[in-house]
Design a protein around this motif. Structure first.
Motif, mmCIF file in Angstrom:
data_model
loop_
_atom_site.group_PDB
_atom_site.id
_atom_site.type_symbol
_atom_site.label_atom_id
_atom_site.label_comp_id
_atom_site.label_asym_id
_atom_site.label_seq_id
_atom_site.Cartn_x
_atom_site.Cartn_y
_atom_site.Cartn_z
ATOM 1 N N ALA A 139 -1.839 -1.250 -11.370
ATOM 2 C CA ALA A 139 -2.685 -0.101 -11.694
ATOM 3 C C ALA A 139 -2.231 0.568 -12.989
ATOM 4 O O ALA A 139 -3.059 0.940 -13.834
ATOM 5 C CB ALA A 139 -2.669 0.901 -10.547
ATOM 6 N N ARG A 197 -4.465 0.713 -16.304
ATOM 7 C CA ARG A 197 -4.800 2.035 -16.848
ATOM 8 C C ARG A 197 -4.373 2.130 -18.309
ATOM 9 O O ARG A 197 -5.101 2.662 -19.151
ATOM 10 C CB ARG A 197 -4.115 3.121 -16.014
ATOM 11 N N THR A 241 -2.857 1.225 -5.490
ATOM 12 C CA THR A 241 -3.744 1.141 -6.654
ATOM 13 C C THR A 241 -4.715 2.310 -6.678
ATOM 14 O O THR A 241 -4.984 2.891 -7.736
ATOM 15 C CB THR A 241 -4.537 -0.181 -6.638
ATOM 16 N N MET A 262 -8.178 0.942 -1.394
ATOM 17 C CA MET A 262 -8.254 1.530 -2.725
ATOM 18 C C MET A 262 -9.294 2.636 -2.772
ATOM 19 O O MET A 262 -9.090 3.679 -3.386
ATOM 20 C CB MET A 262 -8.594 0.448 -3.751
ATOM 21 N N LEU A 289 -8.461 -6.684 -10.452
ATOM 22 C CA LEU A 289 -8.267 -6.107 -9.120
ATOM 23 C C LEU A 289 -8.339 -7.194 -8.051
ATOM 24 O O LEU A 289 -7.543 -7.206 -7.104
ATOM 25 C CB LEU A 289 -9.325 -5.030 -8.867
ATOM 26 N N GLY A 341 -4.336 4.579 -9.914
ATOM 27 C CA GLY A 341 -5.350 4.366 -10.944
ATOM 28 C C GLY A 341 -6.771 4.633 -10.518
ATOM 29 O O GLY A 341 -7.704 4.046 -11.058
#
Length: 430
Positions: free
Chosen positions: A208, A212, A258, A74, A229, A262
């Motif tokens: 994500a 968001r 992800t 990520m 997460l 995001g």
């Protein structure tokens, strides 16, 4: 079990008291936790013995790797680093597969008792790097940002890139030994790579986008976004495991997507998962020292030590030198990047998977891996602060004499790095 928990707790408390002071010394956190595990092992004090639940230890190691894979992927992402700073692309696209190839060749020579896929498996297990074992390498502000960025992205992504190689080579080795039926490798490819990757990407994109959407409306706090997460990483692992796929590949793919979908909206939420990953790595290193490294030392051979040393030097350095050829970086930079490729958690967990696979020569593979990681903890840990300072001095002196040095080029901004860096020294020109 109680004594093992006590050892881990005492080690964490003791290290917390001196962590900032130790940053200026060659004594790394990885060295402290591994040494504590060795001292507590059955072979030394007997505080942590083999009676500690095997499944519990495996669960700690695997869950930690899942979170590390997710957070590293990520944080590093794919983004524009490949065009803005092509050094990570060289290290991952050329250096990484070449590392496996060179390791495979030397393993075939040194271990004639292993078949072709077992030697390939050993090489793939030891290919990924873990910069958590040498943070001064990328945190020292005297090292140019371009180089810290290259090492950081490489360390953040190559453990995930190693997964397909490890998974397929293990399947082929089991087929070669007739431990499983024909077609097993094809089945593994479909379930572990394609299906698991698809699960991870779908979960990463959906999670994500949902987070968001919630964050923009002010419906969720940073804390719960962070916990979400962690839940995504765990869920990706579990869903892939339900189809007998690779939970690790699913978690890595979920983290990668992800980060792409995001990254900006979830950037602040990454800190808690990273902290959890750091705690998990510390606990894992204590268990590694006590339950994995100590037995490996008891059954070590000179050949195993020799291959471990080659893995940290020749097998790493030649591919790095080849991959950086034509990049216009100076030889000291090539040497710096080539040496600092520590092996860590990914190799430990991959070897643990081999230990339960049923391969006839699994013990030899596991021993070599554990010895290599143990040597890496010591050698890379002790040399990281010194090497970063020495290379930093060279860079400052060279950049002052030769404006426009390749190492002085700007890397992508810090928010694209997997680990938040220390701000670099302002460019002095060359």
């Amino acid at each position: 079990m109680e004594s093992a928990v006590a050892v881990v707790a005492v080690t964490l408390m003791a290290y917390a008291l001196v962590e900032r002071r130790l940053r200026q010394t060659p004594i790394s956190g990885a060295l402290v936790f591994t040494a504590a595990g060795l001292l507590a092992s059955d072979q030394v004090s007997g505080l942590i013995t083999s009676s500690v639940g095997e499944h519990g230890v495996t669960a700690v190691l695997e869950l930690t790797l899942v979170i590390v894979l997710f957070t590293d992927a990520m944080g590093a992402g794919l983004g524009p680093w490949a065009t803005e700073s092509p050094l990570p692309g060289r290290l991952l696209g050329i250096g990484f597969p070449l590392t496996i190839a060179v390791g495979w060749l030397l393993a075939s020579v040194l271990f004639p008792g292993l078949d072709r896929w077992e030697t390939a498996l050993l090489a793939a297990i030891l290919a990924p790097t873990d910069l958590a074992l040498g943070l001064p390498v990328i945190n020292n502000r005297r090292v140019p940002r371009l180089i810290r960025h290259a090492l950081n992205v490489e360390g953040g992504l190559n453990d995930g890139l190693a997964l397909p190689f490890v998974t397929i080579f293990l399947a082929l080795a089991l087929e070669e030994e007739n431990t499983v039926g024909n077609g097993h490798a094809v089945s593994v490819f479909l379930r572990a790579l394609l299906a698991s990757g698809a699960i991870g990407m779908a979960l990463g994109a959906g999670g994500a986008l949902t987070l968001r959407w919630s964050a923009r409306r002010g419906w969720s706090s940073r804390l719960w976004q962070s916990l979400a997460l962690l839940a995504m990483a765990t869920l990706a692992y579990v869903l892939a495991d339900l189809i007998d796929g690779s939970g690790f590949i699913a978690a890595w793919a979920a983290g990668l997507v992800t980060g792409l979908v995001g990254r900006e909206s979830l950037a602040a939420a990454q800190q808690t998962p990273q902290d959890v990953a750091q705690l998990g790595v510390s606990v894992s290193l204590v268990l590694f020292g006590a339950l994995l490294l100590a037995p490996a030392l008891a059954h070590a051979t000179w050949t195993a030590f020799g291959y471990g040393l080659l893995s940290l030097t020749v097998i790493r350095m030649i591919p790095v030198a080849v991959s950086l050829g034509g990049s216009k970086v100076a030889p000291p930079t090539v040497a710096y990047v080539a040496w600092f490729g520590p092996r860590g958690l990914a190799s430990i967990v991959f070897a643990d998977l081999v230990a339960t696979s049923g391969l006839p020569e699994q013990h030899q593979i596991v021993t070599v891996v554990m010895l290599t990681v143990g040597m890496s903890v010591v050698l890379h840990g002790l040399t990281a602060p010194w090497g970063a300072r020495r290379y930093g001095r060279w860079y400052e002196a060279t950049a002052a004499r030769y404006p426009g040095i390749r190492e002085a080029a700007e890397a992508p901004p810090p928010d694209r790095l997997a680990i938040p860096p220390v701000p670099p020294v302002p460019p002095t020109g060359r």
